[in-house]
Design a protein around this motif. Structure first.
Motif, mmCIF file in Angstrom:
data_model
loop_
_atom_site.group_PDB
_atom_site.id
_atom_site.type_symbol
_atom_site.label_atom_id
_atom_site.label_comp_id
_atom_site.label_asym_id
_atom_site.label_seq_id
_atom_site.Cartn_x
_atom_site.Cartn_y
_atom_site.Cartn_z
ATOM 1 N N VAL A 81 0.832 -1.212 0.000
ATOM 2 C CA VAL A 81 0.000 0.000 0.000
ATOM 3 C C VAL A 81 0.867 1.262 0.000
ATOM 4 C CG1 VAL A 81 -1.693 1.333 1.291
ATOM 5 C CG2 VAL A 81 -1.999 -1.124 1.017
ATOM 6 N N PRO A 82 1.773 1.447 0.969
ATOM 7 C CA PRO A 82 2.613 2.659 0.894
ATOM 8 C C PRO A 82 3.580 2.639 -0.285
ATOM 9 C CG PRO A 82 3.364 1.248 2.673
ATOM 10 C CD PRO A 82 2.078 0.658 2.174
ATOM 11 N N GLY A 83 4.056 1.435 -0.676
ATOM 12 C CA GLY A 83 4.971 1.369 -1.808
ATOM 13 C C GLY A 83 4.315 1.813 -3.103
ATOM 14 N N GLY A 84 3.096 1.332 -3.366
ATOM 15 C CA GLY A 84 2.378 1.755 -4.568
ATOM 16 C C GLY A 84 1.987 3.216 -4.530
ATOM 17 N N ALA A 85 1.590 3.700 -3.336
ATOM 18 C CA ALA A 85 1.223 5.107 -3.207
ATOM 19 C C ALA A 85 2.421 6.011 -3.475
ATOM 20 C CB ALA A 85 0.647 5.360 -1.818
ATOM 21 N N VAL A 86 3.570 5.640 -2.932
ATOM 22 C CA VAL A 86 4.779 6.441 -3.155
ATOM 23 C C VAL A 86 5.179 6.404 -4.621
ATOM 24 C CG1 VAL A 86 7.254 6.533 -2.696
ATOM 25 C CG2 VAL A 86 5.656 6.279 -0.807
ATOM 26 N N PHE A 87 5.090 5.227 -5.237
ATOM 27 C CA PHE A 87 5.490 5.126 -6.648
ATOM 28 C C PHE A 87 4.666 6.065 -7.516
ATOM 29 C CE2 PHE A 87 5.184 3.598 -10.931
ATOM 30 C CZ PHE A 87 6.480 3.243 -11.249
ATOM 31 N N PHE A 88 3.338 5.957 -7.440
ATOM 32 C CA PHE A 88 2.506 6.754 -8.339
ATOM 33 C C PHE A 88 2.495 8.228 -7.946
ATOM 34 C CE2 PHE A 88 0.921 2.570 -9.446
ATOM 35 C CZ PHE A 88 0.790 2.692 -10.824
ATOM 36 N N GLY A 89 2.643 8.513 -6.642
ATOM 37 C CA GLY A 89 2.743 9.912 -6.243
ATOM 38 C C GLY A 89 4.008 10.566 -6.784
ATOM 39 N N VAL A 90 5.147 9.894 -6.609
ATOM 40 C CA VAL A 90 6.410 10.427 -7.123
ATOM 41 C C VAL A 90 6.401 10.464 -8.647
ATOM 42 C CG1 VAL A 90 8.907 10.027 -7.250
ATOM 43 C CG2 VAL A 90 7.698 9.714 -5.082
ATOM 44 N N TYR A 91 5.809 9.455 -9.262
ATOM 45 C CA TYR A 91 5.770 9.406 -10.735
ATOM 46 C C TYR A 91 4.987 10.586 -11.299
ATOM 47 C CZ TYR A 91 4.516 7.849 -15.417
ATOM 48 O OH TYR A 91 4.320 7.786 -16.770
ATOM 49 N N GLU A 92 3.786 10.829 -10.782
ATOM 50 C CA GLU A 92 2.976 11.927 -11.298
ATOM 51 C C GLU A 92 3.630 13.276 -11.031
ATOM 52 O OE1 GLU A 92 0.370 11.862 -13.134
ATOM 53 O OE2 GLU A 92 -0.011 9.714 -13.116
ATOM 54 N N TYR A 93 4.207 13.446 -9.841
ATOM 55 C CA TYR A 93 4.832 14.722 -9.514
ATOM 56 C C TYR A 93 6.071 14.963 -10.385
ATOM 57 C CZ TYR A 93 7.143 18.385 -6.840
ATOM 58 O OH TYR A 93 7.758 19.551 -6.468
ATOM 59 N N THR A 94 6.929 13.944 -10.507
ATOM 60 C CA THR A 94 8.145 14.097 -11.306
ATOM 61 C C THR A 94 7.815 14.319 -12.776
ATOM 62 O OG1 THR A 94 9.271 12.615 -9.770
ATOM 63 C CG2 THR A 94 10.363 13.042 -11.865
ATOM 64 N N ARG A 95 6.845 13.613 -13.252
ATOM 65 C CA ARG A 95 6.451 13.759 -14.658
ATOM 66 C C ARG A 95 5.895 15.152 -14.924
ATOM 67 N NH1 ARG A 95 1.749 12.215 -17.684
ATOM 68 N NH2 ARG A 95 2.295 11.581 -19.802
ATOM 69 N N HIS A 96 5.105 15.663 -13.986
ATOM 70 C CA HIS A 96 4.550 17.012 -14.147
ATOM 71 C C HIS A 96 5.661 18.060 -14.176
ATOM 72 C CE1 HIS A 96 1.871 20.436 -13.672
ATOM 73 N NE2 HIS A 96 2.589 20.831 -12.640
ATOM 74 N N ILE A 97 6.651 17.911 -13.307
ATOM 75 C CA ILE A 97 7.750 18.871 -13.272
ATOM 76 C C ILE A 97 8.617 18.751 -14.525
ATOM 77 C CG2 ILE A 97 9.837 19.565 -12.029
ATOM 78 C CD1 ILE A 97 7.223 20.342 -10.649
ATOM 79 N N ALA A 98 8.883 17.524 -14.947
ATOM 80 C CA ALA A 98 9.810 17.312 -16.064
ATOM 81 C C ALA A 98 9.218 17.750 -17.397
ATOM 82 C CB ALA A 98 10.206 15.835 -16.133
ATOM 83 N N GLN A 99 7.913 17.583 -17.595
ATOM 84 C CA GLN A 99 7.345 17.918 -18.907
ATOM 85 C C GLN A 99 7.144 19.415 -19.069
ATOM 86 O OE1 GLN A 99 3.709 15.626 -18.690
ATOM 87 N NE2 GLN A 99 2.476 17.450 -18.519
ATOM 88 N N GLY A 100 7.128 20.176 -17.976
ATOM 89 C CA GLY A 100 7.076 21.628 -18.070
ATOM 90 C C GLY A 100 5.860 22.178 -18.774
ATOM 91 N N GLY A 101 4.715 21.553 -18.622
ATOM 92 C CA GLY A 101 3.483 22.053 -19.234
ATOM 93 C C GLY A 101 3.271 21.618 -20.666
ATOM 94 N N ALA A 102 4.166 20.798 -21.215
ATOM 95 C CA ALA A 102 3.989 20.334 -22.598
ATOM 96 C C ALA A 102 2.805 19.384 -22.680
ATOM 97 C CB ALA A 102 5.256 19.631 -23.076
ATOM 98 N N THR A 103 1.997 19.547 -23.725
ATOM 99 C CA THR A 103 0.842 18.660 -23.902
ATOM 100 C C THR A 103 1.234 17.320 -24.494
ATOM 101 O OG1 THR A 103 0.421 19.649 -26.071
ATOM 102 C CG2 THR A 103 -0.737 20.598 -24.177
ATOM 103 N N SER A 104 2.409 17.248 -25.104
ATOM 104 C CA SER A 104 2.881 16.002 -25.697
ATOM 105 C C SER A 104 4.301 15.714 -25.196
ATOM 106 C CB SER A 104 2.859 16.091 -27.232
ATOM 107 O OG SER A 104 3.321 14.892 -27.808
ATOM 108 N N PRO A 105 4.429 15.190 -23.955
ATOM 109 C CA PRO A 105 5.763 14.965 -23.398
ATOM 110 C C PRO A 105 6.510 13.875 -24.153
ATOM 111 C CG PRO A 105 4.086 14.002 -21.990
ATOM 112 C CD PRO A 105 3.363 14.790 -23.034
ATOM 113 N N HIS A 106 7.823 13.995 -24.167
ATOM 114 C CA HIS A 106 8.676 13.002 -24.812
ATOM 115 C C HIS A 106 8.717 11.744 -23.966
ATOM 116 C CE1 HIS A 106 12.450 11.320 -26.541
ATOM 117 N NE2 HIS A 106 11.953 11.863 -27.640
#
Length: 255
Positions: A81-106
């Motif tokens: 439960v905490p492992g999956g929550a941390v994975f998807f939480g970190v994934y969504e946050y990191t992806r949002h920061i890395a794509q910088g608002g692009a609608t079509s991220p690489h």
């Protein structure tokens, strides 16, 4: 004024290209990831027990064989439960920061976010994985006794045994899986472009080539046609003129 209703026959579709549709909130992604991870781990736990016992140094039968396949499932669920929550939480946050608002991220954005998330998840899940595996091979009978004994004899670092190997296993897995996952989602959205609200569902905008909605069944291209002379009528007219000419001298003599 309210929004104009779509024309009859039109279709409501997902936005074109790679625009995000109904993107879940951060909290929803964390909760869904945690419960999904726990569901998967509990479902396949018997197979994981068999794999662990086959890898045990004392041999498959001495590690428990095919009995007690759910031994340690509570520890696995508590770590999932905490492992999956941390994975998807970190994934969504990191992806949002890395794509910088692009609608079509690489795809590399998805890969980087997934590897960072996998590393963070391993740090959270590894203690539960160690306890689960030791219970699966029969080293401990209950979860409280396993935790107490490991803490007393090995300390905190005992719960992180094999962390480096776990990270090395998860990184390439996440690096490949999530870019493929996101690419397939984008491909699916592009394939549904034809369902976007189409104001003209008819592929032929003008199926009737005749602009006149009520065409004349007998169209006349000449609005002032010249009548064709009738031979019989012409002879009658000629006879009438002769008769008039003959009556003219007769009237003059009478008068």
């Amino acid at each position: 004024m309210g929004a104009k209703p779509p024309p009859p026959g039109s279709k409501l579709l997902l936005p074109p290209r790679d625009e995000v549709v109904l993107k879940p909130s951060f909290a929803v992604a964390v909760l869904a990831g945690g419960f999904a991870s726990a569901t998967v781990d509990v479902t396949i736990f018997p197979l994981d027990s068999l794999k662990t016992r086959l890898q045990a140094p004392q041999g498959f039968q001495r590690a428990g064989g095919t009995t007690g396949l759910f031994r340690g499932v509570l520890a696995a669920a508590m770590g999932a439960v905490p492992g999956g929550a941390v994975f998807f939480g970190v994934y969504e946050y990191t992806r949002h920061i890395a794509q910088g608002g692009a609608t079509s991220p690489h795809w590399s954005t998805d890969a980087v976010a997934a590897t960072v998330a996998a590393t963070a998840s391993c740090l959270v899940r590894n203690p539960a994985v160690v306890v689960t595996q030791r219970m699966q091979v029969g080293q401990y009978g209950t979860l409280p006794s396993a935790v107490a004994t490991m803490w007393r004899t090995e300390g905190a670092m005992g719960f992180y045994a094999g962390l480096q190997v776990s990270v090395l296993r998860e990184l390439p897995f996440a690096f490949i899986q999530f870019p493929l996952y996101e690419s397939l989602k984008r491909l699916l959205r592009r394939s549904q472009q034809h369902d976007i609200m189409d104001p003209n569902p008819n592929p032929n905008p003008n199926p009737n080539p005749n602009p006149n909605p009520n065409p004349d069944p007998n169209p006349n291209p000449n609005p002032n046609p010249t009548p064709t002379p009738d031979p019989d009528q012409a002879r009658l007219e000629e006879r009438r003129r002769r008769q008039e000419a003959e009556r003219g001298p007769a009237r003059a003599q009478v008068s």
